[in-house]
Design a protein around this motif. Structure first.
Motif, PDB file in Angstrom:
ATOM      1  N   ALA A 291       0.847  -1.200   0.000  1.00 34.48           N
ATOM      2  CA  ALA A 291       0.000   0.000   0.000  1.00 34.48           C
ATOM      3  C   ALA A 291       0.884   1.251   0.000  1.00 34.48           C
ATOM      4  N   SER A 292       0.376   2.283  -0.636  1.00 38.32           N
ATOM      5  CA  SER A 292       1.196   3.479  -0.769  1.00 38.32           C
ATOM      6  C   SER A 292       0.652   4.667   0.017  1.00 38.32           C
ATOM      7  N   ALA A 293      -0.499   4.513   0.633  1.00 36.59           N
ATOM      8  CA  ALA A 293      -1.060   5.652   1.369  1.00 36.59           C
ATOM      9  C   ALA A 293      -1.843   5.143   2.559  1.00 36.59           C
ATOM     10  N   ASN A 294      -1.905   5.960   3.562  1.00 37.14           N
ATOM     11  CA  ASN A 294      -2.614   5.467   4.740  1.00 37.14           C
ATOM     12  C   ASN A 294      -4.125   5.520   4.529  1.00 37.14           C
ATOM     13  N   THR A 295      -4.548   6.103   3.406  1.00 39.48           N
ATOM     14  CA  THR A 295      -5.986   5.996   3.091  1.00 39.48           C
ATOM     15  C   THR A 295      -6.339   4.566   2.740  1.00 39.48           C
ATOM     16  N   GLN A 296      -5.334   3.735   2.553  1.00 45.98           N
ATOM     17  CA  GLN A 296      -5.613   2.319   2.288  1.00 45.98           C
ATOM     18  C   GLN A 296      -5.672   1.519   3.587  1.00 45.98           C
ATOM     19  N   CYS A 297      -5.453   2.203   4.684  1.00 38.99           N
ATOM     20  CA  CYS A 297      -5.524   1.532   5.982  1.00 38.99           C
ATOM     21  C   CYS A 297      -6.984   1.518   6.453  1.00 38.99           C
ATOM     22  N   HIS A 298      -7.479   0.375   6.780  1.00 41.09           N
ATOM     23  CA  HIS A 298      -8.864   0.265   7.274  1.00 41.09           C
ATOM     24  C   HIS A 298      -8.884  -0.741   8.399  1.00 41.09           C
ATOM     25  N   ASN A 299     -10.019  -0.696   9.119  1.00 40.57           N
ATOM     26  CA  ASN A 299     -10.111  -1.621  10.246  1.00 40.57           C
ATOM     27  C   ASN A 299     -10.026  -3.046   9.729  1.00 40.57           C
ATOM     28  N   ALA A 300      -9.134  -3.801  10.331  1.00 43.27           N
ATOM     29  CA  ALA A 300      -8.852  -5.143   9.845  1.00 43.27           C
ATOM     30  C   ALA A 300     -10.030  -6.061  10.104  1.00 43.27           C
ATOM     31  N   ALA A 301     -10.010  -7.153   9.406  1.00 42.34           N
ATOM     32  CA  ALA A 301     -10.995  -8.190   9.690  1.00 42.34           C
ATOM     33  C   ALA A 301     -10.871  -8.554  11.160  1.00 42.34           C
ATOM     34  N   GLY A 302     -12.014  -8.703  11.842  1.00 44.45           N
ATOM     35  CA  GLY A 302     -11.980  -9.037  13.271  1.00 44.45           C
ATOM     36  C   GLY A 302     -11.836  -7.823  14.156  1.00 44.45           C
ATOM     37  N   TRP A 303     -11.815  -6.636  13.585  1.00 42.82           N
ATOM     38  CA  TRP A 303     -11.649  -5.417  14.375  1.00 42.82           C
ATOM     39  C   TRP A 303     -12.742  -4.413  13.995  1.00 42.82           C
ATOM     40  N   GLU A 304     -13.134  -3.668  14.989  1.00 44.08           N
ATOM     41  CA  GLU A 304     -14.173  -2.667  14.755  1.00 44.08           C
ATOM     42  C   GLU A 304     -13.841  -1.427  15.580  1.00 44.08           C
TER      43      GLU A 304
ATOM     44  N   PRO B  62     -15.721 -10.032   8.766  1.00 41.79           N
ATOM     45  CA  PRO B  62     -14.859 -10.479   7.664  1.00 41.79           C
ATOM     46  C   PRO B  62     -14.287  -9.319   6.841  1.00 41.79           C
ATOM     47  N   THR B  63     -14.885  -8.200   6.890  1.00 46.77           N
ATOM     48  CA  THR B  63     -14.468  -7.137   5.979  1.00 46.77           C
ATOM     49  C   THR B  63     -13.321  -6.321   6.553  1.00 46.77           C
ATOM     50  N   ILE B  64     -12.637  -5.618   5.675  1.00 49.14           N
ATOM     51  CA  ILE B  64     -11.587  -4.682   6.089  1.00 49.14           C
ATOM     52  C   ILE B  64     -12.200  -3.305   5.877  1.00 49.14           C
ATOM     53  N   ALA B  65     -12.910  -2.896   6.834  1.00 53.71           N
ATOM     54  CA  ALA B  65     -13.678  -1.657   6.666  1.00 53.71           C
ATOM     55  C   ALA B  65     -14.117  -1.161   8.034  1.00 53.71           C
ATOM     56  N   GLU B  66     -14.560   0.063   8.064  1.00 54.65           N
ATOM     57  CA  GLU B  66     -14.962   0.678   9.329  1.00 54.65           C
ATOM     58  C   GLU B  66     -16.429   0.320   9.618  1.00 54.65           C
ATOM     59  N   VAL B  67     -16.671  -0.926   9.826  1.00 53.33           N
ATOM     60  CA  VAL B  67     -18.038  -1.360  10.155  1.00 53.33           C
ATOM     61  C   VAL B  67     -17.980  -2.145  11.447  1.00 53.33           C
ATOM     62  N   ALA B  68     -19.149  -2.300  12.092  1.00 53.07           N
ATOM     63  CA  ALA B  68     -19.217  -3.003  13.367  1.00 53.07           C
ATOM     64  C   ALA B  68     -19.154  -4.506  13.139  1.00 53.07           C
ATOM     65  N   CYS B  69     -18.714  -5.185  14.182  1.00 56.75           N
ATOM     66  CA  CYS B  69     -18.670  -6.634  14.112  1.00 56.75           C
ATOM     67  C   CYS B  69     -20.110  -7.158  14.113  1.00 56.75           C
ATOM     68  N   THR B  70     -20.278  -8.296  13.535  1.00 55.51           N
ATOM     69  CA  THR B  70     -21.606  -8.913  13.435  1.00 55.51           C
ATOM     70  C   THR B  70     -21.745  -9.950  14.531  1.00 55.51           C
ATOM     71  N   LYS B  71     -22.947  -9.939  15.144  1.00 54.09           N
ATOM     72  CA  LYS B  71     -23.151 -10.886  16.242  1.00 54.09           C
ATOM     73  C   LYS B  71     -23.393 -12.289  15.686  1.00 54.09           C
ATOM     74  N   CYS B  72     -22.869 -13.267  16.421  1.00 55.10           N
ATOM     75  CA  CYS B  72     -23.131 -14.644  16.016  1.00 55.10           C
ATOM     76  C   CYS B  72     -24.633 -14.927  16.154  1.00 55.10           C
TER      77      CYS B  72
END
Ligand SMILES: *[C@@H]1O[C@H](CO)[C@@H](O)[C@H](O)[C@H]1NC(C)=O
Ligand SMILES: *[C@@H]1O[C@H](CO)[C@@H](O)[C@H](O)[C@H]1NC(C)=O
Ligand SMILES: *[C@@H]1O[C@H](CO)[C@@H](O)[C@H](O)[C@H]1NC(C)=O
Ligand SMILES: *[C@@H]1O[C@H](CO)[C@@H](O)[C@H](O)[C@H]1NC(C)=O
Ligand SMILES: *[C@@H]1O[C@H](CO)[C@@H](O)[C@H](O)[C@H]1NC(C)=O
Ligand SMILES: *[C@@H]1O[C@H](CO)[C@@H](O)[C@H](O)[C@H]1NC(C)=O
Ligand SMILES: CC(=O)N[C@H]1CO[C@H](CO)[C@@H](O)[C@@H]1O
Length: 775
Positions: free
Chosen positions: A474-487, A505-515
């Motif tokens: 990655a070349s910019a920190n705009t490519q940094c997102h919340n990792a899978a398993g993190w919210e 599962p996603t690498i994005a700024e979203v909340a974790c999903t409840k089982c």
């Protein structure tokens, strides 16, 4: 006459007398014996014959006739048949006596008369060796003269000698030697003439550059002793005078207007020369300057040739005119030679300044490299091109200097002549690690142009372009997102791992999903996939057998069952075990996770009515006394009771017999008369409100018959519900009581192994404790 002789020559006479006396004695006898005559005395002889020293008388017919001289005095000889003494040869007659001839003369002696004994001169420059020369044959040359007849002897001229006392001519000095003057008598007088010197009996001409005036066996004098640059004419020898030293040697000059014999020369100073021997010229003899810039070797004077003129260090020789010119930048010459300046090479290779003397002063500038010609002789310098780097400092000497390529994935970003590797910066998406360049890993990024490691996006971040797949490089920190398993965390400022029971599962700024309801994750936190919801939650179990370990369906455990949960794939809820000595029904709240939460059902004897445990009146009347004197014994008595002990109390009853009271099965327990939130009419004890079961507690104060346990709070006004909640909220609280005027919560020590029994009313047990939520 004898008298006069004695007077004049008394010494001689004395000798004669002595001889005469001796001779007389002998002669007399002899003569007598021989009988020829009578020997006379000397005086008698002289009376008869002048100068006769011995004589006899001759007898004639027996008569003495006359004296016969037998021998004369010295210088005389008997003559005239003994009748005379004449001058002997070597003597001459001076009119009165015979005298020795003397030197320079010869005397033949008397010839026919005593008086004719003449003295003859030997001749000019002649001498004799004795005073008694008899003949001119005894006349010899005087030392230093040549013998010749008569008066012909003449001086030995210079260059010859005669020791004399011979009849020879003068001898010429040998080997060209000569004498200082006439009349030399010895070969030792033969000396080297002027213009020569003596060597083993010979005169050797003074060599060029020397002279000698005197006739002497001395060495020739050096012209150079007068002035070092002087000599004599080439090819000429035997010079006599310092004035012959009028030739100037090579390497010397002389000022104008000097006089021969006193010429002072000057050695040609440094950087000049003079060729050849030249006659001194009154106009002066001048040394010649080397060509402009050319010099003679340091400390060299008296150069004799233009060949002595050289290019000094740092200068180059011009072979056309013999001048020298300082080497320009980029060239050098060690000097003291006749070389042109050498070029360091071409291109950027150069020297720091003019006048370099050594190839070691050539340098390839920092940030430059060079290349060598095919023949290996010439270096060409050049600016290190893009994406390479040179050296940080100038590299001196004609040595190979490479431009080093930047490592892969690095570049100089359009800059030339870079001096070191620090100019090689990473391409976008690459970072430096201990001198190595590596692709930025997941969760790292790097923009182009740096020399650092890739930057870390941060804990709980990953790099992605599509929000789904993580990427490297990655070349910019705009490519940094919340990792899978993190919210996003609760504070909303950071990140946290998905809690247990959640996944992302996603690498994005979203909340974790409840089982799914009832399920959770084996992972403590940070689950990524829905399939990480692989287990039942505590208090939940699967229905029936396991079907799909990755997607279990879990329900809440019902009363009398428990499940610790977290078994991968799920597990059925387990039946609560019966404690020893209790064979009744085990019950529990729904969704318990441990058998500790299982309790035996509290059965009211003989009655079908169920009692809510928290309103059981613990009245002394329904207890059976036991002799146990300690809490431990009291507990043991309840445990071991064959009648079925439901619970026990150990209280400080001051007046009511036993302290240990067992609540045995068989005595009915009255249901509490009141319900709701009001205070009851009678004093009541409420037990163990927190953990679903009553165990046992310590009596607190023996003096207060109504107190149980240690008082925590006392209140007159609270409602039943409030006191219950208060006890429930205090970890130390094991029960509460009502003494008709006050509520009191109290603490006590629970006892392990005691059997607690709780009646379940309806579906709930400890209904004020929330059941685990299922979703
Ligand atoms: C001659 O010689 C003798 C002896 O030497 C000497 O006494 C005498 O005086 C001489 N006579 C003359 C005339 O010189
Ligand atoms: C040496 O002798 C020569 C003749 O032999 C003569 O002419 C000359 O004067 C002499 N020299 C001296 C110094 O007596
Ligand atoms: C020598 O040098 C002097 C001084 O420069 C000059 O006057 C003179 O003429 C020169 N002599 C010759 C022979 O060149
Ligand atoms: C570097 O050198 C190249 C080739 O000589 C040239 O084209 C380029 O302009 C130079 N770049 C700089 C920054 O001087
Ligand atoms: C980022 O994503 C990649 C691929 O999806 C994964 O292998 C890696 O472990 C992730 N890293 C982090 C820190 O989440
Ligand atoms: C109940 O307890 C309180 C506090 O201990 C006490 O003051 C009060 O006298 C008691 N009431 C009765 C009826 O024992
Ligand atoms: C032979 C000869 O000529 N002798 C003479 C030498 O010189 C002396 C003195 O001058 C003469 O007296 C001689 O006659």
């Amino acid at each position: 006459m004898l008298k006069g002789l004695i007077k004049m020559h008394s010494r001689l006479v004395l000798l004669l007398c002595l001889a005469g006396l001796a001779g007389v004695a002998v002669a007399t006898r002899d003569l007598s014996a021989d009988g020829r005559g009578l020997l006379q005395t000397e005086a008698d002889c002289k009376r008869s014959i002048d100068f006769c020293s011995t004589c006899r008388y001759a007898f004639l017919h027996g008569t003495v006739t006359k004296a016969i001289c037998l021998s004369c005095d010295t210088g005389y000889v008997v003559a005239e048949e003994g009748r005379k003494c004449w001058c002997a040869p070597g003597y001459f007659w001076n009119t009165t006596a015979c005298n020795p001839c003397g030197t320079d003369n010869y005397c033949a002696g008397s010839v026919s008369a005593l008086g004719d004994a003449a003295q003859n001169a030997c001749g000019t420059n002649k001498i004799t060796t004795t005073d008694y020369a008899k003949s001119d044959k005894e006349c010899v040359a005087k030392p230093g003269y040549a013998w010749a007849d008569g008066n012909g002897s003449d001086v030995c001229p210079a260059g010859s000698y005669n020791p004399g006392y011979n009849t020879r001519d003068c001898t010429k000095c040998p080997g060209g030697l000569t004498t200082v003057a006439n009349t030399s008598t010895s070969t030792a007088d033969c000396k080297a003439p002027g213009g020569s010197y003596y060597l083993r009996g010979r005169a050797i001409a003074c060599a060029q550059g020397t002279y000698k005036a005197a006739i002497a066996n001395a060495d020739c004098d050096e012209c150079s002793a007068s002035s070092p640059g002087l000599t004599t004419k080439f090819g000429e020898v035997g010079k006599l005078a310092i004035s012959d030293c009028a030739v100037i040697k090579p390497g010397y000059g002389a000022a104008a207007s000097q006089v021969a014999g006193a010429i002072a020369t000057v050695i040609c100073p440094g950087d000049t020369y003079r060729v050849g021997e030249v006659d001194y010229d009154a106009a002066g003899v001048n040394c010649t300057m080397c060509g402009t810039g050319s010099k003679t070797l340091p400390n060299v004077e008296g150069a004799t040739s233009p060949d002595a003129c050289l290019a000094p260090p740092g200068w180059g020789w011009n072979s056309v005119d013999g001048t020298s010119t300082e080497c320009i930048e980029g060239e050098y010459n060690p000097g003291w030679n006749r070389e042109a300046c050498s070029s360091c090479g071409s291109g950027t290779i150069t020297t720091k300044a003019k006048g370099s003397v050594s190839p070691d002063q050539c340098f390839t500038p920092a940030g430059n490299g060079n290349s060598r010609s095919a023949d290996g002789l010439t270096l060409t310098g050049f600016v290190c091109p893009e994406n390479t780097y040179g050296r940080g400092t100038d590299t001196f000497g004609l040595v190979d200097v490479e431009c080093t390529k930047c490592m892969e994935h690095t570049s100089t970003v359009g800059v030339n002549a870079t001096i070191d590797v620090s100019f090689c910066v990473a391409d976008a998406g690459y970072g430096y690690y201990d001198g190595e360049v590596k692709l930025c890993d997941y969760a790292f990024y790097s923009s182009a142009g740096g020399r650092d490691a890739c930057e870390y996006c941060g804990m709980g971040k990953n790099t992605t372009d599509d929000g789904t797949v993580g990427i490297q490089g990655a070349s910019a920190n705009t490519q940094c997102h919340n990792a899978a398993g993190w919210e996003v965390d609760d504070a909303g400022t950071g990140v946290q791992q998905c809690l247990r029971g959640y996944y992302k599962p996603t690498i994005a700024e979203v909340a974790c999903t409840k089982c799914l309801d009832g399920t959770t994750t084996s992972l403590m936190a940070g689950a990524i996939l829905e399939s990480d919801c692989d287990t039942c939650r505590p208090g939940f179990g699967i229905l029936g057998s396991v079907v799909d370990v990755t997607a279990p369906l879990c329900d809440m455990c019902t009363s009398g069952k428990y499940s610790a949960g977290y078994t991968p794939g799920g597990q059925e809820c387990l039946t609560c075990p019966n404690p020893p000595s209790f064979s009744g029904l085990m019950v529990s709240r729904n969704g318990i996770r441990t058998p500790e939460d299982c309790v035996g059902e509290f059965v009211s004897d003989g009655a079908t009515t169920t009692l809510e445990w928290d309103v059981i009146e613990m009245a002394p009347a329904v207890f059976t006394d036991d002799a146990a004197a300690s809490v431990e014994d009291c507990q043991l008595a309840c445990h071991d009771s064959a009648l079925g002990c439901q619970y026990f109390e150990f209280r400080a009853y001051a007046s009511a017999g036993s302290q240990c009271k067992l609540r045995l099965t068989g005595a009915d327990i009255a249901k509490l008369a009141f319900a709701g939130e009001d205070a009851p009419a009678t004093s009541l004890l409420f037990l163990e409100v927190k953990e679903s079961l009553y165990t046992v507690y310590d009596a607190a104060d023996a003096a207060d018959a109504t107190s149980v346990g240690a008082t925590i709070t006392a209140s007159s006004s609270a409602t039943f519900a409030a006191v219950r909640a208060s006890c429930n909220g205090d970890l130390s609280c094991v029960g509460f009581s009502w003494n008709t005027t006050h509520w009191r919560t109290f603490a006590g020590v629970k006892w392990e192994g005691a059997i607690g029994k709780v009646r379940v009313v309806g579906e709930t047990l400890n209904s004020w404790i929330a059941e685990p939520i299922s979703n």
